[in-house]
Design a protein around this motif. Sequence first.
Motif, mmCIF file in Angstrom:
data_model
loop_
_atom_site.group_PDB
_atom_site.id
_atom_site.type_symbol
_atom_site.label_atom_id
_atom_site.label_comp_id
_atom_site.label_asym_id
_atom_site.label_seq_id
_atom_site.Cartn_x
_atom_site.Cartn_y
_atom_site.Cartn_z
ATOM 1 N N PHE A 1 10.374 6.214 -1.193
ATOM 2 C CA PHE A 1 9.785 6.613 0.084
ATOM 3 C C PHE A 1 8.899 5.529 0.700
ATOM 4 N N LYS A 2 8.793 4.358 0.089
ATOM 5 C CA LYS A 2 7.856 3.342 0.588
ATOM 6 C C LYS A 2 8.143 2.935 2.025
ATOM 7 N N TYR A 3 9.398 2.833 2.408
ATOM 8 C CA TYR A 3 9.723 2.471 3.785
ATOM 9 C C TYR A 3 9.556 3.670 4.721
ATOM 10 N N ALA A 4 9.918 4.843 4.261
ATOM 11 C CA ALA A 4 9.787 6.047 5.088
ATOM 12 C C ALA A 4 8.335 6.288 5.467
ATOM 13 N N TRP A 5 7.423 5.975 4.567
ATOM 14 C CA TRP A 5 6.014 6.252 4.814
ATOM 15 C C TRP A 5 5.369 5.284 5.800
ATOM 16 N N GLU B 1 4.347 15.831 5.724
ATOM 17 C CA GLU B 1 5.587 15.063 5.666
ATOM 18 C C GLU B 1 5.737 14.387 4.304
ATOM 19 N N ARG B 2 4.660 13.836 3.820
ATOM 20 C CA ARG B 2 4.710 13.131 2.535
ATOM 21 C C ARG B 2 4.887 14.105 1.375
ATOM 22 N N GLU B 3 4.243 15.260 1.455
ATOM 23 C CA GLU B 3 4.376 16.241 0.382
ATOM 24 C C GLU B 3 5.777 16.840 0.333
ATOM 25 N N ARG B 4 6.337 17.135 1.505
ATOM 26 C CA ARG B 4 7.657 17.778 1.574
ATOM 27 C C ARG B 4 8.804 16.780 1.539
ATOM 28 N N GLY B 5 8.513 15.530 1.852
ATOM 29 C CA GLY B 5 9.550 14.512 1.830
ATOM 30 C C GLY B 5 10.487 14.572 3.023
ATOM 31 N N LYS C 1 0.840 -1.199 0.000
ATOM 32 C CA LYS C 1 0.000 0.000 0.000
ATOM 33 C C LYS C 1 0.878 1.253 0.000
ATOM 34 N N HIS C 2 1.889 1.278 0.874
ATOM 35 C CA HIS C 2 2.801 2.425 0.923
ATOM 36 C C HIS C 2 3.570 2.568 -0.393
ATOM 37 N N GLU C 3 3.949 1.445 -0.971
ATOM 38 C CA GLU C 3 4.681 1.464 -2.232
ATOM 39 C C GLU C 3 3.822 2.058 -3.346
ATOM 40 N N ALA C 4 2.558 1.665 -3.411
ATOM 41 C CA ALA C 4 1.655 2.195 -4.433
ATOM 42 C C ALA C 4 1.454 3.703 -4.259
ATOM 43 N N ALA D 1 3.515 5.817 -2.803
ATOM 44 C CA ALA D 1 4.775 6.478 -3.132
ATOM 45 C C ALA D 1 4.959 6.554 -4.655
ATOM 46 N N ASN D 2 4.624 5.482 -5.346
ATOM 47 C CA ASN D 2 4.740 5.465 -6.808
ATOM 48 C C ASN D 2 3.808 6.472 -7.456
ATOM 49 N N GLU D 3 2.596 6.642 -6.887
ATOM 50 C CA GLU D 3 1.634 7.608 -7.419
ATOM 51 C C GLU D 3 2.200 9.021 -7.410
ATOM 52 N N LEU D 4 2.998 9.332 -6.390
ATOM 53 C CA LEU D 4 3.583 10.660 -6.263
ATOM 54 C C LEU D 4 4.998 10.727 -6.838
#
Length: 146
Positions: free
Chosen positions: A52-56, A64-68, A39-42, A44-47
């Motif tokens: 970032f899949k592990y970070a999320w 956090e997700r928008e700014r990285g 789910k996190h991988e999908a 992250a790929n969308e954006l």
Amino acid sequence: MGKTRVSLVFIGHVDAGKSTTTGHLIYKCGGIDETTLSKHEAEANELNKPSFKYAWILDNLKAERERGITIDISLWKFESSNYAFTVIDAPGHRDFIKNMITGTSQADVAVLVVDASHGAFEDGMSKDGQTREHALLAYTLGVKQV
């Protein structure tokens, strides 16, 4: 006799890979399942941020997700046969140093994540670098195992 409790904080310069390392550790230790990681991988790929899949796993805030970058501390608990771990992911950006201090003050052990790439290591260890500051703050806060 119960399990030994250990609080472990990940600290270091911004963009050193703290959240990614922490998330990967949690995944490898069985803290999340393959479905959740997918789910996190999908997402992250969308954006267009596949790394970032592990970070999320830990960076859940929209900002956090928008700014990285990590803004607030995140806690994750898991157990091994002998230990009950609380993993704390602390922000590396100097604007959020108060949050880093909050997380580190709760820790028994710190993992200082250092980006060894040319230029990034020097930035982190410079007079204004967060690698140096985080190590000093952890020691000052009583975290002697780094």
